[in-house]
Design an enzyme around this catalytic site. Structure first.
Site, mmCIF file in Angstrom:
data_model
loop_
_atom_site.group_PDB
_atom_site.id
_atom_site.type_symbol
_atom_site.label_atom_id
_atom_site.label_comp_id
_atom_site.label_asym_id
_atom_site.label_seq_id
_atom_site.Cartn_x
_atom_site.Cartn_y
_atom_site.Cartn_z
ATOM 1 N N GLU A 264 0.841 -1.201 0.000
ATOM 2 C CA GLU A 264 0.000 0.000 0.000
ATOM 3 C C GLU A 264 0.872 1.246 0.000
ATOM 4 O O GLU A 264 1.609 1.507 0.955
ATOM 5 C CB GLU A 264 -0.925 0.024 1.220
ATOM 6 C CG GLU A 264 -1.802 1.270 1.259
ATOM 7 C CD GLU A 264 -2.688 1.346 2.485
ATOM 8 O OE1 GLU A 264 -3.271 2.418 2.733
ATOM 9 O OE2 GLU A 264 -2.800 0.332 3.202
ATOM 10 N N LYS A 396 -7.842 -15.152 16.490
ATOM 11 C CA LYS A 396 -8.076 -14.763 15.090
ATOM 12 C C LYS A 396 -9.522 -14.367 14.813
ATOM 13 O O LYS A 396 -10.014 -14.531 13.696
ATOM 14 C CB LYS A 396 -7.644 -15.873 14.138
ATOM 15 C CG LYS A 396 -6.172 -16.256 14.249
ATOM 16 C CD LYS A 396 -5.818 -17.371 13.277
ATOM 17 C CE LYS A 396 -4.337 -17.706 13.330
ATOM 18 N NZ LYS A 396 -3.954 -18.375 14.587
ATOM 19 N N ASP A 472 2.187 -14.153 12.864
ATOM 20 C CA ASP A 472 1.016 -14.747 12.212
ATOM 21 C C ASP A 472 0.119 -13.612 11.716
ATOM 22 O O ASP A 472 -0.491 -12.918 12.524
ATOM 23 C CB ASP A 472 0.252 -15.627 13.205
ATOM 24 C CG ASP A 472 -0.862 -16.419 12.536
ATOM 25 O OD1 ASP A 472 -1.265 -16.053 11.418
ATOM 26 O OD2 ASP A 472 -1.334 -17.398 13.143
ATOM 27 N N HIS A 570 -2.517 10.217 -1.645
ATOM 28 C CA HIS A 570 -2.720 8.891 -2.238
ATOM 29 C C HIS A 570 -2.686 8.962 -3.762
ATOM 30 O O HIS A 570 -2.200 8.034 -4.414
ATOM 31 C CB HIS A 570 -4.044 8.286 -1.758
ATOM 32 C CG HIS A 570 -3.905 7.487 -0.506
ATOM 33 N ND1 HIS A 570 -3.759 6.121 -0.520
ATOM 34 C CD2 HIS A 570 -3.867 7.867 0.797
ATOM 35 C CE1 HIS A 570 -3.639 5.685 0.718
ATOM 36 N NE2 HIS A 570 -3.707 6.718 1.539
#
Length: 586
Positions: A264, A396, A472, A570
């Protein structure tokens, strides 16, 4: 890249890489052990299996007799000494499991230069292309200018790497076997004893099966042995993610260069601006409030009363010492901290919390929980264990229990940003930042019914740092729980900003942290591996660095929003300047 340029420099006509069979080279340079056996391989296997179990039976029988007659076990007869040598020899052989060929593949692994070319030029090319450094350092992302050749003028628009792996006839037969379903793809590593070769064969079989090309997915330059049995199964290549550096981040009196793996645009630049504002204002400070990983099994009884009885037993302080002793046997680092229970009808959910040293700790706590469940079966034989994880952990998934109770490391990070820095570096003012934070991060998130999401983009920074350091990535879900607070201080001249993150789940050992690229990023932060002097301090430091990076990212993005710079930045940094249509048509 060097290989491609050399090929373009050759006279007209296709360049074909001719490699001798791997088996021929191995037979010339490294003769197989099985070639000198007096018996066929299957008879050798049968012989060693029989010898192993016969010797084990003999020794167990002798030791039982010695125990009965009170004879010291270390007093050995000639037959027992011979049996021990036979046991050792057969055990070494059986380590291969598939016989002597598999042992040979582990001990006599072919070297990286076994491929011999037919002409001198190809030998030179292969020598130039050999990599003697870790995969991260071996990747050369620079694009050298194409060589101008009089004989064959070529215009190169897209760089296509030439594969360094040539399929032998033996490999071709294995590929056909995998495509036909005769050889399972997952068994290639164990059958071949060469992880790199297995990945190449699996990749080729996949392309033939699907009819899709994997030309853009790199295969070379990665240590496939390092992921066997621990990081990834059935690999066919690896994905390249660029790593940028934000910083220096001045946190708790130390400077850190924070690695961030992301695709990004603006993310690293924005976080870097936040680090600059924090540094110019004297730095940030952090506080670690809790450190404990959780696991919550679910068990069932015949009645709700029995479930409640176990709940009272587990929460009774008189029983905690015994349960902790049983739990702590699983590891020298695991230390049980608490057990909290919840009843749902006949079902009981037990949320164990323990410290796990420098490891993230999911495997460690799971082993400890299993020890306790086995122990509880003695007093509660009617307990039916439905699962070692009952989602009361919660792993998670966004969950209020993590937001309230915490999971992993619970950290608060704060900084006071000077008014001049807010105006000159962040291009806004304190009043605008405080108002926007209240309306966006607090009120707006509440209107959306957010759970732990009272922030601008904490998950952006957490994910980037996690990928770079081998964490993770899926645990970004709960690790990104964050509430960002801003208020004016010093008579409204300066800005106080803080991020509270109750469930940062990180480790510096195990999993992806041992891979070369990720270990390098951990080393950059000074937290690589386990801390021998103070176990757990490296993972705790990494958690504070994550929170500090989030603080910088929140500060910069909120400033861009308050100043109306988000869309402009951006469009400038997050849009490719390449002519995509031209590339697509080529």
């Amino acid at each position: 890249m060097d290989v491609r340029n050399r090929q373009l420099a050759k006279p007209a006509g296709p360049t074909v890489l001719k490699a001798k069979k791997l088996v021929d080279v191995e037979s010339d340079r490294n003769p197989k052990v099985s070639d000198v056996l007096p018996m066929p391989l299957y008879l050798t296997n049968v012989t060693f299996f029989t010898l192993f179990f016969s010797v084990v039976y003999f020794l167990l029988t002798r030791w039982r007799e010695k125990i009965r007659t009170s004879t010291p076990l270390h007093v050995l007869t000639f037959s027992e000494i011979s049996a021990l040598f036979a046991l050792l020899a057969s055990f070494i052989y059986l380590l291969g499991f598939f016989g002597i060929d598999f042992v040979q593949s582990l001990i006599l692994r072919p070297s990286a230069d076994v491929w011999a070319a037919d002409d001198d030029e190809m030998v030179e090319i292969l020598k130039d292309d050999s990599r003697k450094v870790p995969c991260g350092a071996a990747l050369d992302c620079s694009i050298p200018p194409p060589k101008v050749v009089d004989q064959v003028p070529v215009t190169v628009s897209v760089s296509i790497p030439v594969p360094a792996f040539e399929m032998t006839e033996e490999d071709e037969e294995i590929v056909k076997s995998v495509v036909a379903g005769a050889t399972p793809s997952y068994s290639l590593e164990s059958k071949l004893g060469d992880c790199r070769r297995a990945a190449a064969i699996r990749r080729e079989a996949l392309q033939r099966t699907t009819g899709k090309s994997l030309a853009g997915l790199p295969l070379e330059g990665f240590d496939y042995d390092s992921i066997l049995g621990q990081c990834c199964e059935m690999p066919v290549g690896y994905v390249q993610i660029p790593v940028g550096i934000a910083g220096p981040l001045l946190l708790d009196g130390r400077e850190y260069s924070v690695p961030m793996a992301t695709t990004e645009g603006c993310l690293v630049a924005s976080t870097n601006r936040g680090c600059k504002a924090i540094h110019l204002s004297g730095g940030a400070g952090s506080v670690l409030m809790r450190d404990g990983m959780t696991r919550a099994p679910v068990v069932r009884f015949s009645t709700a009363r029995r479930a409640a009885e176990l709940k009272f037993f587990l929460e009774d302080t008189a029983n905690f010492e015994t349960l902790a002793m049983v739990f702590n046997r699983s590891s020298r680092f695991a230390r049980l901290q608490s057990i909290k229970c919840a009843v749902a009808g006949k079902n009981l959910y037990m949320r164990f919390c323990c410290s796990t040293g420098d490891a993230m700790g999911m495997n460690m706590i799971s082993k400890g929980v299993q020890n306790v469940l086995d122990f509880l079966q003695n007093d509660f034989p009617d307990m039916d264990v439905l699962g070692i994880s009952g989602n009361f952990c919660s792993d998670k998934k966004p969950a209020a229990v993590n937001w309230i109770e915490g999971r992993g490391k619970s950290v608060v990070c704060e900084a006071t940003i000077k008014g001049d820095v807010v105006r000159k570096v962040l291009k806004t003012n304190v009043e605008a930042l405080v108002e926007l934070n209240m309306l966006k991060n607090l009120t707006g998130s509440a209107m959306a019914g957010a759970l732990g999401g009272f922030n601008a983009h904490a998950s952006n920074i957490v994910s980037a740092v996690y990928i770079a350091t081998g964490q993770d990535p899926a645990q970004n879900v709960e690790s990104s729980h964050c509430i960002t607070m801003m208020e004016p201080v010093n008579d409204g001249k300066d800005l106080h900003i803080s991020v509270t993150m109750p469930s940062i789940e990180v480790g510096t050992v195990g999993g992806g942290t041992q891979l070369a690229s990720q270990a390098a990023c951990l080393n950059l932060l000074g937290v690589k591996g386990a801390n021998r002097e103070e176990p757990g301090s490296n993972s705790r430091m990494l958690a504070t660095i994550v929170s500090g990076a989030v603080l910088a990212g929140e500060l910069s993005l909120m400033s861009a929003l308050a100043a109306g710079q988000l869309v402009k930045s951006h469009m400038k940094y997050n849009r490719s300047s390449k002519d995509v249509s031209a590339v697509a048509s080529s």
